[in-house]
Design an enzyme around this catalytic site. Sequence first.
Site, PDB file in Angstrom:
ATOM      1  N   ARG A 102       0.823  -1.203   0.000  1.00  0.00           N
ATOM      2  CA  ARG A 102       0.000   0.000   0.000  1.00  0.00           C
ATOM      3  C   ARG A 102       0.867   1.267   0.000  1.00  0.00           C
ATOM      4  O   ARG A 102       0.499   2.267  -0.617  1.00  0.00           O
ATOM      5  CB  ARG A 102      -0.937   0.013   1.208  1.00  0.00           C
ATOM      6  CG  ARG A 102      -2.060  -1.018   1.127  1.00  0.00           C
ATOM      7  CD  ARG A 102      -3.028  -0.883   2.275  1.00  0.00           C
ATOM      8  NE  ARG A 102      -4.068  -1.916   2.222  1.00  0.00           N
ATOM      9  CZ  ARG A 102      -5.224  -1.788   1.575  1.00  0.00           C
ATOM     10  NH1 ARG A 102      -5.484  -0.661   0.928  1.00  0.00           N
ATOM     11  NH2 ARG A 102      -6.112  -2.756   1.577  1.00  0.00           N
ATOM     12  N   GLU A 114      -1.362  -8.626   4.128  1.00  0.00           N
ATOM     13  CA  GLU A 114      -2.788  -8.675   4.465  1.00  0.00           C
ATOM     14  C   GLU A 114      -3.362 -10.011   4.024  1.00  0.00           C
ATOM     15  O   GLU A 114      -3.168 -10.437   2.880  1.00  0.00           O
ATOM     16  CB  GLU A 114      -3.552  -7.537   3.780  1.00  0.00           C
ATOM     17  CG  GLU A 114      -3.071  -6.155   4.181  1.00  0.00           C
ATOM     18  CD  GLU A 114      -3.849  -5.049   3.494  1.00  0.00           C
ATOM     19  OE1 GLU A 114      -4.960  -5.334   3.003  1.00  0.00           O
ATOM     20  OE2 GLU A 114      -3.349  -3.916   3.447  1.00  0.00           O
ATOM     21  N   GLU A 166     -10.622  -2.449  -5.143  1.00  0.00           N
ATOM     22  CA  GLU A 166      -9.932  -1.522  -4.241  1.00  0.00           C
ATOM     23  C   GLU A 166      -8.602  -1.082  -4.847  1.00  0.00           C
ATOM     24  O   GLU A 166      -8.229   0.096  -4.778  1.00  0.00           O
ATOM     25  CB  GLU A 166      -9.695  -2.179  -2.879  1.00  0.00           C
ATOM     26  CG  GLU A 166      -9.040  -1.232  -1.883  1.00  0.00           C
ATOM     27  CD  GLU A 166      -8.775  -1.894  -0.545  1.00  0.00           C
ATOM     28  OE1 GLU A 166      -8.376  -1.174   0.396  1.00  0.00           O
ATOM     29  OE2 GLU A 166      -8.944  -3.121  -0.435  1.00  0.00           O
ATOM     30  N   ASP A 180     -13.378   5.613 -12.025  1.00  0.00           N
ATOM     31  CA  ASP A 180     -13.788   7.009 -11.842  1.00  0.00           C
ATOM     32  C   ASP A 180     -12.716   7.912 -12.444  1.00  0.00           C
ATOM     33  O   ASP A 180     -11.955   8.575 -11.748  1.00  0.00           O
ATOM     34  CB  ASP A 180     -13.987   7.305 -10.362  1.00  0.00           C
ATOM     35  CG  ASP A 180     -14.571   8.682 -10.132  1.00  0.00           C
ATOM     36  OD1 ASP A 180     -15.344   9.143 -10.995  1.00  0.00           O
ATOM     37  OD2 ASP A 180     -14.242   9.307  -9.109  1.00  0.00           O
ATOM     38  N   HIS A 209     -18.685   0.414   1.985  1.00  0.00           N
ATOM     39  CA  HIS A 209     -17.566  -0.400   1.532  1.00  0.00           C
ATOM     40  C   HIS A 209     -17.601  -0.359   0.004  1.00  0.00           C
ATOM     41  O   HIS A 209     -18.296  -1.156  -0.639  1.00  0.00           O
ATOM     42  CB  HIS A 209     -17.688  -1.834   2.046  1.00  0.00           C
ATOM     43  CG  HIS A 209     -17.721  -1.938   3.550  1.00  0.00           C
ATOM     44  ND1 HIS A 209     -16.681  -1.510   4.347  1.00  0.00           N
ATOM     45  CD2 HIS A 209     -18.673  -2.409   4.401  1.00  0.00           C
ATOM     46  CE1 HIS A 209     -16.978  -1.714   5.621  1.00  0.00           C
ATOM     47  NE2 HIS A 209     -18.190  -2.264   5.687  1.00  0.00           N
ATOM     48  N   CYS A 220     -15.566  -1.203  -2.192  1.00  0.00           N
ATOM     49  CA  CYS A 220     -15.052  -2.368  -2.922  1.00  0.00           C
ATOM     50  C   CYS A 220     -16.150  -3.398  -3.165  1.00  0.00           C
ATOM     51  O   CYS A 220     -16.027  -4.242  -4.063  1.00  0.00           O
ATOM     52  CB  CYS A 220     -13.911  -3.013  -2.149  1.00  0.00           C
ATOM     53  SG  CYS A 220     -12.548  -1.875  -1.864  1.00  0.00           S
TER      54      CYS A 220
END
Length: 759
Positions: free
Chosen positions: A403, A432, A443, A503, A725, A727
């Site tokens: 990340r 993760e 995501e 987007d 959420h 995602c």
Amino acid sequence: MNESIPSSLCPDEKERERLPPILNHLPSGYEHGAKQHFPSFSSFMSTMTQKREAAGQSFSTQILLPAARHVRELPPICLGVRQKHRISINTLPPEMKAPFPSDPIIPLRTKTTKEFQEDIERATASGDWKTVHDFYLTTFDSFLELNAAFKREANTPFDTIADSGVNIKFVNTVYDALLYTPPDIQKSVLKGIINSLLREWKGPRTKDDLRAYFVLVQNPQYNSITTYVIYAHLLRQIASLTEADHHFLVHWFIKLSQRRFRQLVERLLHFISTRLLPARPEELPPMAKCSWWIPSATKVLALLNASNSVAAPPIIPFSDLYNLTLDHIDIMEDYQTWQSHGSSRFSFCQFPFILSIVTKKNIIQRDSEQQMISMARQSLVDKVSRRQRVDMSLLFLNIKVRRQQLVSDSLNELTRKRADLKKKLKVTFVGEAGLDMGGLTKEWFLLLIRQIFHTDYGETGMFTYFKNSHCHWFSSWKCDNYSEFRLVGVLMGLAVYNSITLDIRFPPCCYKKLLTPPVVPCDQNAPVGMATLTLDDLRQVMPDLAHGLEELLRHEGNVEEDFCATFQVFQEELGVVKSHNLRPGGDKIAVTIQNRREYVQLYVDFLLNKSIYKQFAAFYYGFHSVCASNALMLLRPEEVEILVCGSPELDMSALQKVTQYEGYSKNDSTVRCFWDVVLGFPLELQKRLLHFSTGSDRVPVGGMADLNFKIAKIEVPSDWLPVSHTCFNQLCLPPYKSKKELKQKLTIAISNAEGFGLE
């Protein structure tokens, strides 16, 4: 007439069906689609002659008898057959040859629109329709009479694309009245049309012939399925005209009103749908005998599409030419025909304007799946051939990123696994736990787009955000490595490939450039992304600059003295102002009233093409490295944008119908209050809600159902705000006690959420 067909005729001739029942004994209720028999022309003539002799009347058959000796079945489309006929005539001895008649003189008809309307009013009041009947009988008897009635000046050539010479108002009045006349008048019109279509062809079509086709194709009687055989023959003759003749029709159609133009389009679409999937097949000839119906109608529809494309602005939205019936057939068979045979065999893919964005998305997805399977199969075969252990992860494009290093890790992974881009995407965030069931992939896209297009990131590097147009554009700074632009292109390609809506706010001209050309050229030195763009395209990116250039073009004074401009422009790159000549020696060439249009066009080309060529080329190759498919040739630029970003058309009522619930049911008071509030929101708040819940304020190509939107119940105090959420397209809603409280909390939440890709 001998019903056997000579072997010398072309295939279209063999497929000719018999003429329609309307020529024999059309009942008064023909427009309702009653089942009829399809007799041949010879039997029709025999029947009509018997009726005339028996009744001692000739009025109803008068329009056919004088031309009967010249009538034959419709001429074949096949050009070779026409040539054979011509050669056989030329081989006759000179004494047997008759001279070709000179162009006929159009009869003088003086009926005006007002006089015709008065005739209709008198006939309606008195019940005596003889005058009206005679008018329709005469007018539709031949192409010559059609010109006599509707040509503004009978013997004036009107041989330009700018003016058809047709009195459109009179045509509209005559057709509007036709459907309200007695059945015998309507039947006489159809008989006259058949009579006109069956006349011998004598050389090339004249402009008067084109005018007749232009008038006939607007006949509203073709809305009835019982007239489809006549309509089909008319469409075939129009479709088989020369390219030059089509050019005239394309420009004449532009002159129609939007309503009349739309009626033509809808009539053709309905004709194609009915022939493709008839509700009552027994009402139509067998498909084997009229396989040319759909190709002919589609080719005529292509003329209307060309008219719509040439018109500025378009007469109707391009989506109004979609045939939604094609969403329900196996379009991949048609796609494979197009791939294998090109234009030598009819396919709908030859005419992509008729395919909806849903159908095109299905083609791209199916084509993508086949490529994915092929890539995965090849990976497995390679492993087995080397006797290596088979790892099922070979079937996927596996992306592992941190990340904290999201952009650089993603760039490295996609570069290293360039050969796997056509495999199914799976994303893992380092450190993760969790399987990617779609949420992690979405995501990853959202976070990457958010970081790359964020104002702080973009304005100092890759993209510039323009507040007035609410879009991003490529920065013109020069560098040694354009790999991050390629990354954005790859992301867009992967989004299309994996059905993810991004987007992203690029202007429409970006998608024009992305399809220039739609398939990557084999020659690596060939330019890409160099679309022909105009001031309208610049206005969508830099509206203030476009306005200034428009002022220059409109200026009526001394351009050279008032503007003091040369063919040199200045552009800031990372704080440094640099000059660029729009043409050699441009700094010494003044902009004048004579060359100002050239200046504007060169300036637009510089800003949108040349100044960002390397940046956009990297972006172009990145996108096409994933979406390398001939299916892209089917897409319009607007459709590529919808595939990448979704549709801006919101329908919250449709979303309500497909929403899923967790912890709630659709009848719970909180849910009912939620939808009362949302349906009452203005459009801007509805978009904010969608963006808050899904990460985008646009709708996927498949509609609201493809969002898989879910409302979940969370047991928290009622003073908490809703959360989401993105995602998983999930909105978590506390059980508020009143509609007022729900509206207040929801409005606060969606109005203060940070957007992705926007300032």
